[in-house]
Design a protein around this motif. Structure first.
Motif, PDB file in Angstrom:
ATOM      1  N   PRO A 214      22.821  44.100  44.800  1.00 48.60           N
ATOM      2  CA  PRO A 214      24.036  44.596  44.925  1.00 48.60           C
ATOM      3  C   PRO A 214      25.197  43.972  44.482  1.00 48.60           C
ATOM      4  O   PRO A 214      24.991  42.740  44.243  1.00 48.60           O
ATOM      5  CB  PRO A 214      24.076  44.365  46.704  1.00 48.60           C
ATOM      6  CG  PRO A 214      22.871  44.291  47.136  1.00 48.60           C
ATOM      7  CD  PRO A 214      21.852  43.708  45.846  1.00 48.60           C
ATOM      8  N   HIS A 215      26.248  44.693  43.921  1.00 44.53           N
ATOM      9  CA  HIS A 215      27.189  43.927  42.943  1.00 44.53           C
ATOM     10  C   HIS A 215      28.566  43.957  44.081  1.00 44.53           C
ATOM     11  O   HIS A 215      29.061  45.221  44.270  1.00 44.53           O
ATOM     12  CB  HIS A 215      27.477  44.615  41.770  1.00 44.53           C
ATOM     13  CG  HIS A 215      28.032  43.968  40.814  1.00 44.53           C
ATOM     14  ND1 HIS A 215      27.673  42.788  40.192  1.00 44.53           N
ATOM     15  CD2 HIS A 215      29.168  44.069  40.245  1.00 44.53           C
ATOM     16  CE1 HIS A 215      28.586  42.237  39.277  1.00 44.53           C
ATOM     17  NE2 HIS A 215      29.360  43.123  39.207  1.00 44.53           N
ATOM     18  N   LYS A 216      29.016  42.685  44.318  1.00 45.90           N
ATOM     19  CA  LYS A 216      30.064  42.797  45.384  1.00 45.90           C
ATOM     20  C   LYS A 216      31.403  42.637  44.798  1.00 45.90           C
ATOM     21  O   LYS A 216      31.574  41.381  44.151  1.00 45.90           O
ATOM     22  CB  LYS A 216      29.612  41.690  46.544  1.00 45.90           C
ATOM     23  CG  LYS A 216      28.612  42.191  47.105  1.00 45.90           C
ATOM     24  CD  LYS A 216      28.565  41.152  48.656  1.00 45.90           C
ATOM     25  CE  LYS A 216      27.293  41.848  49.206  1.00 45.90           C
ATOM     26  NZ  LYS A 216      26.703  40.930  50.278  1.00 45.90           N
TER      27      LYS A 216
ATOM     28  N   SER B  52      37.274  54.222  43.550  1.00 47.62           N
ATOM     29  CA  SER B  52      38.148  53.037  44.232  1.00 47.62           C
ATOM     30  C   SER B  52      38.325  51.754  43.119  1.00 47.62           C
ATOM     31  O   SER B  52      39.112  50.909  43.507  1.00 47.62           O
ATOM     32  CB  SER B  52      36.976  52.200  45.260  1.00 47.62           C
ATOM     33  OG  SER B  52      35.610  51.850  44.733  1.00 47.62           O
ATOM     34  N   TRP B  53      37.942  51.846  41.886  1.00 44.62           N
ATOM     35  CA  TRP B  53      38.591  50.899  40.869  1.00 44.62           C
ATOM     36  C   TRP B  53      39.676  51.473  40.423  1.00 44.62           C
ATOM     37  O   TRP B  53      40.681  50.636  40.297  1.00 44.62           O
ATOM     38  CB  TRP B  53      37.457  50.999  39.761  1.00 44.62           C
ATOM     39  CG  TRP B  53      37.873  49.439  38.716  1.00 44.62           C
ATOM     40  CD1 TRP B  53      37.388  48.014  39.073  1.00 44.62           C
ATOM     41  CD2 TRP B  53      38.796  49.703  37.797  1.00 44.62           C
ATOM     42  NE1 TRP B  53      38.096  47.454  38.126  1.00 44.62           N
ATOM     43  CE2 TRP B  53      38.774  48.298  37.314  1.00 44.62           C
ATOM     44  CE3 TRP B  53      39.417  50.614  37.001  1.00 44.62           C
ATOM     45  CZ2 TRP B  53      39.422  47.962  36.035  1.00 44.62           C
ATOM     46  CZ3 TRP B  53      40.292  50.164  35.973  1.00 44.62           C
ATOM     47  CH2 TRP B  53      40.063  48.814  35.482  1.00 44.62           C
ATOM     48  N   ASN B  54      39.792  52.850  40.121  1.00 47.94           N
ATOM     49  CA  ASN B  54      41.310  53.450  39.837  1.00 47.94           C
ATOM     50  C   ASN B  54      41.118  54.794  40.169  1.00 47.94           C
ATOM     51  O   ASN B  54      40.094  55.186  40.921  1.00 47.94           O
ATOM     52  CB  ASN B  54      41.523  53.135  38.185  1.00 47.94           C
ATOM     53  CG  ASN B  54      40.702  54.002  37.407  1.00 47.94           C
ATOM     54  OD1 ASN B  54      39.705  54.725  37.694  1.00 47.94           O
ATOM     55  ND2 ASN B  54      41.106  54.394  36.118  1.00 47.94           N
TER      56      ASN B  54
ATOM     57  N   VAL C 195      39.767  38.694  40.543  1.00 45.52           N
ATOM     58  CA  VAL C 195      40.231  38.957  42.132  1.00 45.52           C
ATOM     59  C   VAL C 195      40.528  40.639  42.453  1.00 45.52           C
ATOM     60  O   VAL C 195      40.570  41.011  43.836  1.00 45.52           O
ATOM     61  CB  VAL C 195      41.667  38.215  42.737  1.00 45.52           C
ATOM     62  CG1 VAL C 195      41.930  38.074  44.036  1.00 45.52           C
ATOM     63  CG2 VAL C 195      41.484  36.806  42.187  1.00 45.52           C
ATOM     64  N   ASN C 196      40.287  41.403  41.415  1.00 51.00           N
ATOM     65  CA  ASN C 196      40.405  42.926  41.498  1.00 51.00           C
ATOM     66  C   ASN C 196      41.665  43.326  42.316  1.00 51.00           C
ATOM     67  O   ASN C 196      41.473  44.126  43.397  1.00 51.00           O
ATOM     68  CB  ASN C 196      39.425  43.391  42.031  1.00 51.00           C
ATOM     69  CG  ASN C 196      38.192  43.698  40.873  1.00 51.00           C
ATOM     70  OD1 ASN C 196      37.116  42.937  40.834  1.00 51.00           O
ATOM     71  ND2 ASN C 196      38.457  44.318  39.881  1.00 51.00           N
ATOM     72  N   GLN C 197      42.815  42.503  41.989  1.00 49.07           N
ATOM     73  CA  GLN C 197      44.041  43.018  42.669  1.00 49.07           C
ATOM     74  C   GLN C 197      44.327  42.734  44.257  1.00 49.07           C
ATOM     75  O   GLN C 197      45.161  43.188  44.849  1.00 49.07           O
ATOM     76  CB  GLN C 197      44.440  44.679  42.870  1.00 49.07           C
ATOM     77  CG  GLN C 197      44.124  45.185  41.398  1.00 49.07           C
ATOM     78  CD  GLN C 197      44.387  46.631  41.377  1.00 49.07           C
ATOM     79  OE1 GLN C 197      45.507  46.975  41.615  1.00 49.07           O
ATOM     80  NE2 GLN C 197      43.690  47.568  41.045  1.00 49.07           N
TER      81      GLN C 197
HETATM   82  C1  MUC Z   1      36.207  44.526  36.590  1.00 45.14           C
HETATM   83  O1  MUC Z   1      37.114  44.664  37.388  1.00 45.14           O
HETATM   84  O2  MUC Z   1      36.485  43.592  35.485  1.00 45.14           O
HETATM   85  C2  MUC Z   1      33.637  44.315  35.147  1.00 45.14           C
HETATM   86  C3  MUC Z   1      32.332  43.098  35.597  1.00 45.14           C
HETATM   87  C4  MUC Z   1      32.172  43.249  36.751  1.00 45.14           C
HETATM   88  O3  MUC Z   1      31.534  42.555  37.467  1.00 45.14           O
HETATM   89  O4  MUC Z   1      33.104  44.207  37.324  1.00 45.14           O
HETATM   90  C5  MUC Z   1      33.910  44.945  36.495  1.00 45.14           C
HETATM   91  C6  MUC Z   1      35.043  45.495  36.866  1.00 45.14           C
END
Ligand code: MUC
Ligand code: MG
Length: 383
Positions: free
Chosen positions: A22-24, A59-61, A200-202
């Motif tokens: 899983p990638h969180k 959910s990313w954009n 931090v992805n926003q």
């Molecule tokens: C991102 O927002 O950078 C890139 C590597 C990772 O683990 O998630 C992505 C997306």
């Protein structure tokens, strides 16, 4: 039909490929990637492949695998059929006229077009993009299992294998105090062996970022990606002025279009741009965003949306043509997936990704692997 290489056919399919763990991220966890793979046929030439991958549906954009596939099939492919495949700029203009936004969808089509034309000419794609300036780039890995022991084990293995010594940690899902504790433990475990970054992805507001970034920098983090919402240029600007030289601020979600790049450059709101072919709308536009960065003394980083080897190699081709002020790349998507769609992956040697040569993107795509993961066959539902 016009030109030397009229575009004859364009197809787009969604694949479902599980991740190795899983990638969180701040907005959720993924256990599969659903890249959209485009195949494009030229009448007198070769066939080419392109890819657009996003993370966690929409959910990313705003775009999702389903919207990307639909935009290509319903709006982008019809305006390109019969057009001259060699005229990339004209193809982009036709797509823009038919369809606002939808950068990911456009990027997958442009990628397939460039691959097909480059293969038809027997040239590596980077030669159509200005030519290679880098032969390899330092390659980061993302630690995102959510568990300190597992993250450290993963990092130690990759250090021992001489694959990665830049580690990016995904934070923002938990309380900021917990993130600082998590990152500090990993930093202690890897002291002197690795470069540490966070994404931090926003997830934070300006005040949270101002309070919790300094302890992360004290712990040893040197690159901070998108700490606040994509629209929050005021907070990015303040942080850029106050964090000092021990760490760089990197824009990701904030820098998609060429106009975003200009605005960030004018307001001096970040020191690094994470470049991603999908969000910029293609390889040519990625080079344009990089040119704005270079003109404004902003560094670049070769970002990923966790693509298979198709999107990763295409990205590697354009990154190989860019200027010297870089912070490496993170084209590790293929390693996070249980399997790939090409016969041979790009080589990683001495902590660096070896940037590929042609023809096209220098790949041999395996049709049986495309069929194996095709959603038409897997029957999986959107995430
Ligand atoms: C991102 O927002 O950078 C890139 C590597 C990772 O683990 O998630 C992505 C997306
Ligand atoms: Mg990011």
């Amino acid at each position: 039909m016009t030109g030397r290489f009229p575009i004859e056919r364009i197809e787009a399919r969604i694949l479902d490929i599980p991740t190795i763990r899983p990638h969180k991220l701040s907005f959720g966890a993924i256990s599969r990637q659903s890249p959209v793979i485009v195949q494009l046929w030229l009448r007198h030439g070769a066939t080419g492949f392109g890819e657009a991958a996003t993370i966690g549906g929409p959910s990313w954009n705003e775009e999702s695998p389903e919207s990307i596939q639909h935009a290509i099939q319903a709006y982008l492919a019809p305006v390109l059929l019969g057009q001259d495949g060699g005229q990339f700029g004209a193809a982009l203009a036709r797509m823009d006229l038919a369809c606002k936004g939808n950068a990911f969808a456009k990027s997958a089509v442009e990628m397939a077009l460039i691959d097909a034309v480059a293969r038809s000419l027997g040239l590596p794609a980077h030669q159509l993009l200005g030519g290679k300036r880098h032969h390899s780039l330092p390659l980061a890995w993302t630690l995102a299992s959510g568990d300190v022991a597992r993250d450290l084990e993963e990092a130690q293995l990759r250090l021992a294998q001489k694959r990665h010594r830049i580690f990016k940690m995904k934070i923002g899902a938990r309380r900021p105090e917990d993130d600082v504790a998590h990152v500090s433990q990993i930093a202690r475990g890897l002291q002197g062996q690795a470069t540490l970054t966070v994404d931090v992805n926003q997830a934070w507001d300006g005040a949270t970022a101002r309070r919790y970034l300094p302890p992360l920098i004290d712990a040893g983090v040197t690159l901070i990606e998108q700490p606040v919402a994509k629209w929050n240029l005021a907070a990015l600007q303040t942080l850029s002025q106050t964090l000092g030289d021990r760490a760089h601020l990197m824009a990701d979600e904030s820098v998609c279009t060429l106009q975003d790049a200009m605005q960030l450059a004018r307001s001096q709101a970040s020191q690094v741009f994470s470049l991603k072919v999908a969000k910029h709308g293609g390889l040519l536009r990625t080079a344009q965003v990089a040119a704005v960065a270079e003109a404004a003394d902003i560094g670049w980083y070769g970002g990923t949306m966790l693509e298979t080897s198709i999107g990763s190699a295409a990205s590697a081709h354009v990154f190989s043509t860019l200027g010297p002020q870089h912070h490496g790349c993170e084209l590790f998507g293929p390693q996070l997936l249980v399997d790939d769609v090409v016969s041979e992956r790009m080589v990683i040697r001495d902590f660096e990704l070896q940037l590929p040569d042609g023809p096209g993107f220098g790949l041999t795509v395996e049709p049986s692997q495309l069929d194996r993961f095709d959603r038409a066959r897997t029957g999986l539902r959107p995430v």
